[in-house]
Design a protein around this motif. Structure first.
Motif, PDB file in Angstrom:
ATOM      1  N   ILE A  98       0.843  -1.197   0.000  1.00 10.85           N
ATOM      2  CA  ILE A  98       0.000   0.000   0.000  1.00 10.85           C
ATOM      3  C   ILE A  98       0.881   1.251   0.000  1.00 10.85           C
ATOM      4  CG2 ILE A  98      -1.637   1.348   1.378  1.00 10.85           C
ATOM      5  CD1 ILE A  98      -2.815  -1.417   2.279  1.00 10.85           C
ATOM      6  N   LYS A  99       1.918   1.236   0.798  1.00 16.38           N
ATOM      7  CA  LYS A  99       2.828   2.395   0.867  1.00 16.38           C
ATOM      8  C   LYS A  99       3.489   2.654  -0.493  1.00 16.38           C
ATOM      9  CE  LYS A  99       6.617   4.293   3.590  1.00 16.38           C
ATOM     10  NZ  LYS A  99       6.026   5.487   4.119  1.00 16.38           N
ATOM     11  N   LEU A 100       3.983   1.603  -1.127  1.00 18.99           N
ATOM     12  CA  LEU A 100       4.617   1.772  -2.438  1.00 18.99           C
ATOM     13  C   LEU A 100       3.614   2.253  -3.487  1.00 18.99           C
ATOM     14  CD1 LEU A 100       6.947  -1.366  -2.512  1.00 18.99           C
ATOM     15  CD2 LEU A 100       7.656   1.030  -2.420  1.00 18.99           C
ATOM     16  N   LEU A 101       2.409   1.676  -3.484  1.00 24.61           N
ATOM     17  CA  LEU A 101       1.397   2.077  -4.461  1.00 24.61           C
ATOM     18  C   LEU A 101       0.856   3.478  -4.185  1.00 24.61           C
ATOM     19  CD1 LEU A 101      -0.465  -1.328  -4.877  1.00 24.61           C
ATOM     20  CD2 LEU A 101       0.907  -0.140  -6.613  1.00 24.61           C
ATOM     21  N   SER A 102       0.921   3.921  -2.933  1.00 22.60           N
ATOM     22  CA  SER A 102       0.513   5.297  -2.611  1.00 22.60           C
ATOM     23  C   SER A 102       1.457   6.300  -3.256  1.00 22.60           C
ATOM     24  CB  SER A 102       0.480   5.518  -1.103  1.00 22.60           C
ATOM     25  OG  SER A 102      -0.533   4.752  -0.509  1.00 22.60           O
ATOM     26  N   GLY A 103       2.698   5.918  -3.398  1.00 23.04           N
ATOM     27  CA  GLY A 103       3.680   6.789  -4.039  1.00 23.04           C
ATOM     28  C   GLY A 103       3.644   6.692  -5.553  1.00 23.04           C
ATOM     29  N   ASP A 104       3.322   5.503  -6.076  1.00 19.45           N
ATOM     30  CA  ASP A 104       3.259   5.282  -7.527  1.00 19.45           C
ATOM     31  C   ASP A 104       2.237   4.190  -7.806  1.00 19.45           C
ATOM     32  OD1 ASP A 104       3.571   4.806 -10.222  1.00 19.45           O
ATOM     33  OD2 ASP A 104       5.690   4.234 -10.106  1.00 19.45           O
ATOM     34  N   GLY A 105       1.008   4.600  -8.082  1.00 20.95           N
ATOM     35  CA  GLY A 105      -0.084   3.653  -8.329  1.00 20.95           C
ATOM     36  C   GLY A 105       0.082   2.839  -9.585  1.00 20.95           C
ATOM     37  N   VAL A 120      -2.355  25.634  -0.268  1.00 17.20           N
ATOM     38  CA  VAL A 120      -2.289  24.260   0.225  1.00 17.20           C
ATOM     39  C   VAL A 120      -0.812  23.888   0.325  1.00 17.20           C
ATOM     40  CG1 VAL A 120      -2.864  21.849  -0.242  1.00 17.20           C
ATOM     41  CG2 VAL A 120      -4.512  23.657  -0.785  1.00 17.20           C
ATOM     42  N   TYR A 121      -0.393  23.462   1.498  1.00 15.67           N
ATOM     43  CA  TYR A 121       1.008  23.116   1.718  1.00 15.67           C
ATOM     44  C   TYR A 121       1.261  21.613   1.754  1.00 15.67           C
ATOM     45  CZ  TYR A 121       1.449  28.023   2.759  1.00 15.67           C
ATOM     46  OH  TYR A 121       1.415  29.388   2.661  1.00 15.67           O
ATOM     47  N   LYS A 122       0.208  20.843   1.997  1.00 15.94           N
ATOM     48  CA  LYS A 122       0.355  19.387   1.980  1.00 15.94           C
ATOM     49  C   LYS A 122      -0.985  18.786   1.612  1.00 15.94           C
ATOM     50  CE  LYS A 122       1.841  15.378   4.602  1.00 15.94           C
ATOM     51  NZ  LYS A 122       2.366  14.864   5.853  1.00 15.94           N
ATOM     52  N   ASN A 123      -0.942  17.858   0.661  1.00 20.63           N
ATOM     53  CA  ASN A 123      -2.131  17.124   0.233  1.00 20.63           C
ATOM     54  C   ASN A 123      -1.643  15.746  -0.174  1.00 20.63           C
ATOM     55  OD1 ASN A 123      -4.665  16.368  -0.568  1.00 20.63           O
ATOM     56  ND2 ASN A 123      -4.650  17.533  -2.458  1.00 20.63           N
ATOM     57  N   THR A 124      -1.804  14.781   0.684  1.00 21.86           N
ATOM     58  CA  THR A 124      -1.224  13.469   0.443  1.00 21.86           C
ATOM     59  C   THR A 124      -2.298  12.384   0.461  1.00 21.86           C
ATOM     60  OG1 THR A 124       0.449  11.892   1.189  1.00 21.86           O
ATOM     61  CG2 THR A 124      -0.724  13.104   2.883  1.00 21.86           C
ATOM     62  N   PHE A 125      -1.952  11.279  -0.145  1.00 27.04           N
ATOM     63  CA  PHE A 125      -2.812  10.100  -0.107  1.00 27.04           C
ATOM     64  C   PHE A 125      -2.088   8.948   0.577  1.00 27.04           C
ATOM     65  CE2 PHE A 125      -4.357  12.720  -3.530  1.00 27.04           C
ATOM     66  CZ  PHE A 125      -5.713  12.737  -3.284  1.00 27.04           C
ATOM     67  N   GLU A 126      -1.038   9.268   1.298  1.00 25.16           N
ATOM     68  CA  GLU A 126      -0.291   8.254   2.022  1.00 25.16           C
ATOM     69  C   GLU A 126      -0.850   8.135   3.425  1.00 25.16           C
ATOM     70  OE1 GLU A 126       3.950   8.658   1.787  1.00 25.16           O
ATOM     71  OE2 GLU A 126       3.844   9.307  -0.300  1.00 25.16           O
ATOM     72  N   TYR A 127      -1.397   6.968   3.738  1.00 26.03           N
ATOM     73  CA  TYR A 127      -1.987   6.732   5.057  1.00 26.03           C
ATOM     74  C   TYR A 127      -1.142   5.780   5.893  1.00 26.03           C
ATOM     75  CZ  TYR A 127      -6.006   9.012   3.010  1.00 26.03           C
ATOM     76  OH  TYR A 127      -6.811   9.913   2.393  1.00 26.03           O
ATOM     77  N   ILE A 128      -0.159   5.203   5.285  1.00 29.06           N
ATOM     78  CA  ILE A 128       0.691   4.236   5.985  1.00 29.06           C
ATOM     79  C   ILE A 128       2.108   4.734   5.975  1.00 29.06           C
ATOM     80  CG2 ILE A 128       1.628   1.904   5.909  1.00 29.06           C
ATOM     81  CD1 ILE A 128      -1.062   0.944   4.951  1.00 29.06           C
TER      82      ILE A 128
END
Length: 148
Positions: A13-20, A140-148
């Motif tokens: 999940i962490k790897l795919l959050s960075g590059d789906g 906006v200073y941070k907008n991430t989809f990384e939850y792990i």
């Protein structure tokens, strides 16, 4: 039976959050497991609604440069009705129930300040919304989809 994620799932999940778009071959190489294992885990994560792989759009590239957060007070007993009404407004991209005086919060992304005003006019036409307050997002200073 509920699917329990483990450390390998979390790492995927962490790897795919960075590059789906990371390939199963690349994932298996980075995680030191077989590609067959990665494929099976990926399938389980998708089937159990733990993971969705989607394209994330840069709103500025689409000309959507104005954002606002709107907090709303709702008439008693009308929360679900308000949520359904808000879902029908295309420019609202996020709706959440919150604690405190304003039980609903929505975020909008539009082209300009005039469109923010137009959304506020739309909200004013929804009878179950008693009160709202808007906050214009300046930067906006941070907008991430990384939850792990």
């Amino acid at each position: 039976m509920k699917y329990e994620i483990d450390e390998l799932d979390r790492a995927m999940i962490k790897l795919l959050s960075g590059d789906g778009r990371m390939s199963f071959t690349e994932l298996s190489s980075r995680l030191n497991v077989t590609e067959k294992t990665v494929r099976a885990r990926y399938k389980n994560l998708i089937e159990n609604d733990i993971l969705s792989v989607v394209g994330v759009v840069n709103p500025i590239a689409l000309g959507l440069k104005a954002e606002a957060i709107i907090q709303m007070k709702i008439q008693s007993g009308m929360l679900q009705t308000a949520i359904e009404e808000l879902k029908n407004i295309r420019e609202i991209r996020f709706i959440t129930m919150t604690s405190g005086d304003y039980p609903l919060l929505a975020q909008i992304t539009v082209q300009n300040q005039d469109e923010i005003t137009n959304i506020l006019y739309k909200l004013d036409q929804i009878p179950c919304i008693k009160e709202y307050k808007s906050m214009i997002q300046l930067q906006v200073y941070k907008n991430t989809f990384e939850y792990i």
